[in-house]
Scaffold this motif. Sequence first.
Motif, mmCIF file in Angstrom:
data_model
loop_
_atom_site.group_PDB
_atom_site.id
_atom_site.type_symbol
_atom_site.label_atom_id
_atom_site.label_comp_id
_atom_site.label_asym_id
_atom_site.label_seq_id
_atom_site.Cartn_x
_atom_site.Cartn_y
_atom_site.Cartn_z
ATOM 1 N N HIS A 108 0.825 -1.209 0.000
ATOM 2 C CA HIS A 108 0.000 0.000 0.000
ATOM 3 C C HIS A 108 0.864 1.267 0.000
ATOM 4 N N GLU A 109 2.012 1.215 0.668
ATOM 5 C CA GLU A 109 2.968 2.306 0.518
ATOM 6 C C GLU A 109 3.319 2.497 -0.949
ATOM 7 N N ALA A 110 3.519 1.381 -1.647
ATOM 8 C CA ALA A 110 3.885 1.441 -3.069
ATOM 9 C C ALA A 110 2.786 2.112 -3.883
ATOM 10 N N GLY A 111 1.538 1.717 -3.647
ATOM 11 C CA GLY A 111 0.437 2.341 -4.365
ATOM 12 C C GLY A 111 0.362 3.836 -4.114
ATOM 13 N N LEU A 112 0.559 4.231 -2.875
ATOM 14 C CA LEU A 112 0.501 5.656 -2.529
ATOM 15 C C LEU A 112 1.696 6.418 -3.086
ATOM 16 N N ALA A 113 2.846 5.758 -3.203
ATOM 17 C CA ALA A 113 4.006 6.401 -3.825
ATOM 18 C C ALA A 113 3.745 6.641 -5.306
ATOM 19 N N VAL A 114 3.140 5.676 -5.983
ATOM 20 C CA VAL A 114 2.781 5.868 -7.394
ATOM 21 C C VAL A 114 1.741 6.977 -7.526
ATOM 22 N N ALA A 115 0.832 7.070 -6.561
ATOM 23 C CA ALA A 115 -0.154 8.150 -6.584
ATOM 24 C C ALA A 115 0.512 9.519 -6.557
ATOM 25 N N ARG A 116 1.681 9.602 -5.953
ATOM 26 C CA ARG A 116 2.445 10.855 -5.911
ATOM 27 C C ARG A 116 3.274 11.048 -7.180
ATOM 28 N N VAL A 117 3.932 9.989 -7.614
ATOM 29 C CA VAL A 117 4.873 10.073 -8.740
ATOM 30 C C VAL A 117 4.147 10.166 -10.080
ATOM 31 N N ALA A 118 3.087 9.382 -10.236
ATOM 32 C CA ALA A 118 2.372 9.311 -11.512
ATOM 33 C C ALA A 118 0.890 9.062 -11.246
ATOM 34 N N PRO A 119 0.171 10.061 -10.735
ATOM 35 C CA PRO A 119 -1.227 9.848 -10.349
ATOM 36 C C PRO A 119 -2.102 9.316 -11.472
ATOM 37 N N GLU A 120 -1.803 9.713 -12.703
ATOM 38 C CA GLU A 120 -2.601 9.251 -13.828
ATOM 39 C C GLU A 120 -2.384 7.776 -14.126
ATOM 40 N N GLN A 121 -1.343 7.174 -13.558
ATOM 41 C CA GLN A 121 -1.053 5.760 -13.786
ATOM 42 C C GLN A 121 -1.251 4.908 -12.533
ATOM 43 N N PHE A 122 -1.885 5.492 -11.526
ATOM 44 C CA PHE A 122 -2.125 4.764 -10.285
ATOM 45 C C PHE A 122 -2.910 3.482 -10.525
ATOM 46 N N TRP A 123 -3.978 3.561 -11.303
ATOM 47 C CA TRP A 123 -4.818 2.380 -11.523
ATOM 48 C C TRP A 123 -4.080 1.340 -12.363
ATOM 49 N N THR A 124 -3.290 1.789 -13.326
ATOM 50 C CA THR A 124 -2.493 0.848 -14.121
ATOM 51 C C THR A 124 -1.549 0.060 -13.223
ATOM 52 N N PHE A 125 -0.872 0.766 -12.327
ATOM 53 C CA PHE A 125 0.025 0.084 -11.394
ATOM 54 C C PHE A 125 -0.764 -0.817 -10.456
ATOM 55 N N SER A 126 -1.909 -0.354 -9.983
ATOM 56 C CA SER A 126 -2.711 -1.167 -9.074
ATOM 57 C C SER A 126 -3.120 -2.479 -9.726
ATOM 58 N N LEU A 127 -3.519 -2.434 -10.982
ATOM 59 C CA LEU A 127 -3.883 -3.664 -11.686
ATOM 60 C C LEU A 127 -2.683 -4.593 -11.825
ATOM 61 N N ALA A 128 -1.504 -4.015 -12.082
ATOM 62 C CA ALA A 128 -0.292 -4.830 -12.174
ATOM 63 C C ALA A 128 0.026 -5.478 -10.837
ATOM 64 N N LEU A 129 -0.176 -4.736 -9.763
ATOM 65 C CA LEU A 129 0.084 -5.279 -8.429
ATOM 66 C C LEU A 129 -0.905 -6.387 -8.090
ATOM 67 N N PHE A 130 -2.165 -6.193 -8.433
ATOM 68 C CA PHE A 130 -3.144 -7.262 -8.218
ATOM 69 C C PHE A 130 -2.785 -8.505 -9.042
ATOM 70 N N ALA A 131 -2.346 -8.296 -10.276
ATOM 71 C CA ALA A 131 -1.997 -9.422 -11.144
ATOM 72 C C ALA A 131 -0.807 -10.207 -10.603
ATOM 73 N N ASN A 132 0.058 -9.523 -9.867
ATOM 74 C CA ASN A 132 1.262 -10.151 -9.321
ATOM 75 C C ASN A 132 1.195 -10.349 -7.806
ATOM 76 N N GLN A 133 -0.008 -10.298 -7.251
ATOM 77 C CA GLN A 133 -0.141 -10.283 -5.798
ATOM 78 C C GLN A 133 0.442 -11.519 -5.124
ATOM 79 N N ARG A 134 0.433 -12.656 -5.795
ATOM 80 C CA ARG A 134 0.949 -13.879 -5.174
ATOM 81 C C ARG A 134 2.418 -13.739 -4.779
ATOM 82 N N GLU A 135 3.142 -12.892 -5.481
ATOM 83 C CA GLU A 135 4.549 -12.684 -5.153
ATOM 84 C C GLU A 135 4.729 -11.969 -3.817
#
Length: 206
Positions: free
Chosen positions: A78-105
């Motif tokens: 969740h820190e990672a998601g919030l960091a992306v929200a700061r660095v690239a807010p327009e790509q927050f959801w793209t990153f979130s989907l990638a994180l969900f897709a790789n959540q098992r890791e």
Amino acid sequence: MALQPSLQSALVIAGKYDAPHTLDIFLDYVCPFSAKLALAIDGVLKPLFAPGGKYAGKVKVIFRNQVQPWHGSSTFVHEAGLAVARVAPEQFWTFSLALFANQREYYDIPVSTLTPTQIREKLAELVSESIGEDKAAPFKDLLTLKSTPNGGVDVTDDLKYTIKFSRQNGIHVSPTVLWDGLIANEISSSWGEKEWTEFLEKKVAV
């Protein structure tokens, strides 16, 4: 419901912030049921609330970070998601989907032998792969411990905000969905287009 202004451009993942109806969706990146609901948000809800969609201008979806500390890596993802929200807010959801897709890791056993620094490095690699190599360096900077020995990182205040928001609203598990500020217990992570369509037809009044 209200949303900290600095996070509005990232965490409003569908519709516009001034839409009269609100779906607050509390998700944990390492929860498999949250991952299922994320796919429904992307495939069903976003098209309905986008310009030209049936409910354009009427409903918005706010992503609510739901940290679940019984999963060891939940704070870090969740820190990672919030960091992306700061660095690239327009790509927050793209990153979130990638994180969900790789959540098992990031499940308990895979991360059990990793240090916090190693988990953050791994997340930086996912940032580079999913939203661009140029975002990795500023992302890593936000997650670098550099203040007092117990002062957290640059998005710790954002993390505190999301956790306090969940606590004061009595949110305990993920996914939890609120419709116009009230918990909608009928909503399930297994809902598809049919169920969401029927729900919105009943609820959207303007």
